[in-house]
Design an enzyme around this catalytic site. Structure first.
Site, short mmCIF file in Angstrom:
data_model
loop_
_atom_site.label_atom_id
_atom_site.label_comp_id
_atom_site.label_asym_id
_atom_site.label_seq_id
_atom_site.Cartn_x
_atom_site.Cartn_y
_atom_site.Cartn_z
N GLU A 195 0.81 -1.23 0.00
CA GLU A 195 0.00 0.00 0.00
C GLU A 195 0.84 1.28 0.00
O GLU A 195 0.37 2.33 0.44
CB GLU A 195 -0.92 0.01 1.23
CG GLU A 195 -2.02 -1.04 1.17
CD GLU A 195 -3.06 -0.80 2.24
OE1 GLU A 195 -4.22 -0.57 1.88
OE2 GLU A 195 -2.72 -0.85 3.44
N HIS A 207 -11.76 -0.17 6.46
CA HIS A 207 -10.33 -0.41 6.25
C HIS A 207 -9.47 0.16 7.38
O HIS A 207 -8.75 -0.58 8.04
CB HIS A 207 -9.92 0.17 4.89
CG HIS A 207 -8.49 -0.05 4.53
ND1 HIS A 207 -8.02 0.00 3.25
CD2 HIS A 207 -7.40 -0.31 5.29
CE1 HIS A 207 -6.72 -0.25 3.23
NE2 HIS A 207 -6.32 -0.43 4.47
N HIS A 256 -4.65 0.51 10.82
CA HIS A 256 -5.95 -0.13 11.05
C HIS A 256 -6.13 -0.30 12.56
O HIS A 256 -6.43 -1.39 13.04
CB HIS A 256 -6.03 -1.50 10.36
CG HIS A 256 -5.30 -1.60 9.06
ND1 HIS A 256 -4.31 -2.53 8.81
CD2 HIS A 256 -5.41 -0.86 7.92
CE1 HIS A 256 -3.85 -2.36 7.57
NE2 HIS A 256 -4.48 -1.37 7.01
N HIS A 281 -0.33 5.21 7.82
CA HIS A 281 -1.56 4.50 7.46
C HIS A 281 -1.73 3.34 8.43
O HIS A 281 -0.77 2.59 8.67
CB HIS A 281 -1.49 3.98 6.02
CG HIS A 281 -2.57 2.99 5.72
ND1 HIS A 281 -3.91 3.33 5.75
CD2 HIS A 281 -2.53 1.66 5.45
CE1 HIS A 281 -4.63 2.25 5.49
NE2 HIS A 281 -3.82 1.22 5.31
MN MN Z 1 -4.29 -0.80 4.93
#
Ligand code: MN
Length: 271
Positions: free
Chosen positions: A78, A167, A99, A97
């Site tokens: 990603e 996500h 989660h 980034h």
């Molecule tokens: Mn991700």
């Protein structure tokens, strides 16, 4: 922010370990920093769990998210998230980034995370949502294509945070320390917001959201160098690092300790 490349690489490795230690990142998620000597490049680890990342894992990428040198390790799938946001936001120097478990209920339910305490104001008034399904239909939910990264960057706009439906979230900062603070305060805010909403379900309490004026004033506090510096020192200590160059002091302690113990054995001193 240190201006030497090696210092920035050490700081990025420490930022990874801090965010791993504080529950923002786990086996997945990543954090990057713009190259201190070339705004057209950024630094990001090879594909590895953030809590384990060391300076030697950090690689250099173009803003098209291509590795500058031929890779010998797996790369994060990603990484276009980082390249596309650096392209769209010249003011951004660091990106995470993640989660994080604290934000997942909100992005699954599609419920906005809003500031509910003073440090939570670091996330801005109301972070936008981005739903990959809207533009790209059924995907595996990973942001891997340049057009997906560009779409996410558009949704982020001028905000410090973008929530990603089903996500996770992506957070940006003017430097690594601001980014780390914002990412951690965002998770704390989400936990408090969820608990406060559950309490409200059983009471007739007022809305837990901070008023707009408080978000602006408290948001400025959370970016002050002494606030960001104090939290960075605290989180560095929790992860076992001293400062931006974490390895140096701990190595020195290891060398001194056996010498002291040997001296004690010679003189027969105890404690
Ligand atoms: Mn991700």
């Amino acid at each position: 922010m240190p201006d030497k490349l090696q210092d920035v690489i050490e700081e990025l490795a420490l930022a990874n370990r801090i965010l791993g230690n504080e529950g923002v990142l786990d086996a997945f998620g990543h954090v990057s920093v713009r190259h201190p000597g070339d705004p057209g490049r950024y630094l990001l680890s090879r594909s590895r769990s953030p809590a384990l990342i060391e300076a030697g894992d950090i690689l250099e990428y173009t803003l098209d998210s291509e590795p500058v040198r031929p890779p010998t390790a797996h790369l994060y799938a990603e990484r276009v998230i980082h390249g596309c946001i650096y392209q769209a936001r010249p003011d951004v120097t660091a990106i995470c980034h993640h989660h994080a478990p604290a934000v997942m209920p909100f992005v699954i339910a599609g419920k906005p995370i809003v500031p509910v305490f003073h440090l939570g104001a670091a996330i801005g008034e109301e972070p936008p949502f981005w739903d990959q399904q809207d533009e790209f239909g059924d995907t595996n939910l990973l942001v891997v294509k340049p057009e997906e990264g560009a779409s996410l960057a558009r949704a982020l706009g001028d905000h410090p945070v973008v929530l990603m439906n089903r996500h996770g979230a992506t957070v940006v900062g003017a430097d690594l320390k601001e980014l780390v603070s914002r990412a951690i305060f965002m998770c704390q805010n989400a936990e408090y917001q969820l608990r406060a909403l559950m309490l409200r379900a059983f009471t007739l309490g007022a809305s837990p959201t901070l008023p707009r004026g408080e978000i602006e004033l408290a948001g400025a506090i959370s970016r002050l160098p002494n606030v960001v510096g104090r939290t960075w020192e605290y989180w560095s200590a929790r992860v076992g690092g001293g400062s931006s160059v974490a390895a140096a002091p701990s190595r020195r302690v290891k060398r001194v300790k056996p010498a002291r113990q040997a001296a004690r054995r010679k003189t027969g001193r105890r404690k």
